[in-house]
Scaffold this motif. Structure first.
Motif, mmCIF file in Angstrom:
data_model
loop_
_atom_site.group_PDB
_atom_site.id
_atom_site.type_symbol
_atom_site.label_atom_id
_atom_site.label_comp_id
_atom_site.label_asym_id
_atom_site.label_seq_id
_atom_site.Cartn_x
_atom_site.Cartn_y
_atom_site.Cartn_z
ATOM 1 N N ALA A 1 0.851 -1.198 0.000
ATOM 2 C CA ALA A 1 0.000 0.000 0.000
ATOM 3 C C ALA A 1 0.879 1.238 0.000
ATOM 4 O O ALA A 1 2.094 1.162 0.236
ATOM 5 C CB ALA A 1 -0.917 0.001 1.229
ATOM 6 N N ARG A 2 0.254 2.372 -0.252
ATOM 7 C CA ARG A 2 0.985 3.647 -0.204
ATOM 8 C C ARG A 2 0.240 4.580 0.739
ATOM 9 O O ARG A 2 -0.775 5.178 0.375
ATOM 10 C CB ARG A 2 1.103 4.258 -1.598
ATOM 11 N N ILE A 3 0.746 4.697 1.955
ATOM 12 C CA ILE A 3 0.049 5.481 2.978
ATOM 13 C C ILE A 3 0.955 6.506 3.658
ATOM 14 O O ILE A 3 0.455 7.330 4.440
ATOM 15 C CB ILE A 3 -0.577 4.571 4.050
ATOM 16 N N LEU A 4 2.256 6.491 3.363
ATOM 17 C CA LEU A 4 3.190 7.363 4.072
ATOM 18 C C LEU A 4 3.395 8.683 3.340
ATOM 19 O O LEU A 4 4.497 9.018 2.891
ATOM 20 C CB LEU A 4 4.523 6.638 4.285
ATOM 21 N N ASP A 5 2.314 9.432 3.209
ATOM 22 C CA ASP A 5 2.380 10.784 2.660
ATOM 23 C C ASP A 5 1.147 11.533 3.140
ATOM 24 O O ASP A 5 0.491 11.115 4.100
ATOM 25 C CB ASP A 5 2.503 10.774 1.131
ATOM 26 N N ASP A 6 0.798 12.636 2.496
ATOM 27 C CA ASP A 6 -0.305 13.471 2.970
ATOM 28 C C ASP A 6 -1.558 13.351 2.115
ATOM 29 O O ASP A 6 -2.459 14.188 2.229
ATOM 30 C CB ASP A 6 0.139 14.941 3.019
#
Length: 297
Positions: free
Chosen positions: A246-251
């Motif tokens: 997944a891609r969750i480490l941003d805003d």
């Protein structure tokens, strides 16, 4: 004696400040702030959307910050189950009122790289709903496989990622595979070997980085018309542990409409098809296989 109203007639708003550990600070406008030495109390209320359980509510005390505003803090150590949480302000016995977004300082979330730990990774991103209200998207994952750059070719997908929240990332990744699970029949899987960056290398000094290549033709073998979705997981060699890619480490709370990728033609046995990656509503990485549209004339 009941407490005076906390807010005026307008919609109360909240500014949000995020920290790199996963915590959030909420600063609320509070015109006519009452005397806190009386029977007055206030709380910021988080309610998990779609939940029918009363327990799916988190209350955070609101206190004056000295500048005529109220402040509530959601530390990263407070467990917030995965989901979408609507944000309210409550005062005494009054019905809680939805908050609208103010200013959001989410700079600490951009390119976030959590430190070493084996505890679940807490991610909370505030966002404005389609109705203009303030909500939070929450993730709580351990281990976590963060998707990075995706490179598309005519034959498949090459993905880069980074593994978090395991004791020994290099050992975890040794012999690991990326597993594509067919959503309509999770017993059907296709795997792609993972190449882990060696510890000490310039691009992966801590052994957390990995790369994989997934061929669309293998996914199209199971396609018989309609839409097939394959969900991508990072799995250990012995199959005892896995992490959703997944891609969750941003805003960015919702990536589905922002990170878009072109579909590539695939020669499936059933009919001409097309395949390509996408992010789901939960920011998980998946691959779609669908019917190829007719060529334009």
């Amino acid at each position: 004696m009941s407490a005076p109203p906390l807010f005026g007639a307008g919609d109360p708003s909240a500014d949000c400040i995020a920290d790199s550990a996963g915590g959030l600070t909420f600063d609320l406008d509070a015109p006519g702030l009452p005397d806190t030495t009386g029977d007055w109390s206030a709380a910021l209320v988080l309610r998990r959307r779609g939940s029918e359980e009363e327990a799916e509510e988190v209350r955070l005390p609101l206190a004056p910050d000295g500048d005529g505003r109220l402040r509530a803090v959601l530390p990263s150590t407070v467990a917030l189950p995965e989901g979408r949480w609507d944000v309210y302000a409550a005062s005494a016995d009054a019905e809680p009122r939805r908050l609208v977004p103010g200013l959001a300082d989410l700079r600490s979330l951009v390119d976030r790289r959590p430190g070493p730990s084996t505890s679940p990774l807490a991610v909370r991103i505030p966002y404005a709903t389609k109705h203009g209200n303030l909500s939070l998207r929450s993730w709580l994952r351990g281990p976590h496989a963060e998707a990075g750059d995706l490179l598309l070719s005519a034959t498949g997908l090459t993905g880069h990622g980074r593994l978090y929240r395991v004791q020994d990332p290099a050992a975890w990744l040794s012999g690991a595979v990326v597993e594509a699970r067919l959503r309509r029949d999770p017993s059907v899987v296709r795997t792609a070997p993972v190449t882990a960056a060696e510890s000490g290398a310039a691009d992966g000094a801590d052994g957390q980085d990995f790369t994989f290549t997934l061929r669309y033709a293998e996914l199209a073998e199971e396609w018989h018309g309609g839409l097939d979705v394959w969900d991508l997981w990072l799995r250990t060699a012995d199959g005892t542990a896995s992490a959703r890619v997944a891609r969750i480490l941003d805003d960015i709370a919702d990536k589905k409409q922002i990170f878009t990728y072109p579909a590539k033609d695939v020669d499936a046995a059933y009919a001409p098809a097309q395949a390509g990656p996408y992010y789901t509503a939960d920011n998980d990485l998946s691959v779609r296989v669908d019917e190829r549209p007719p060529a334009a004339r």
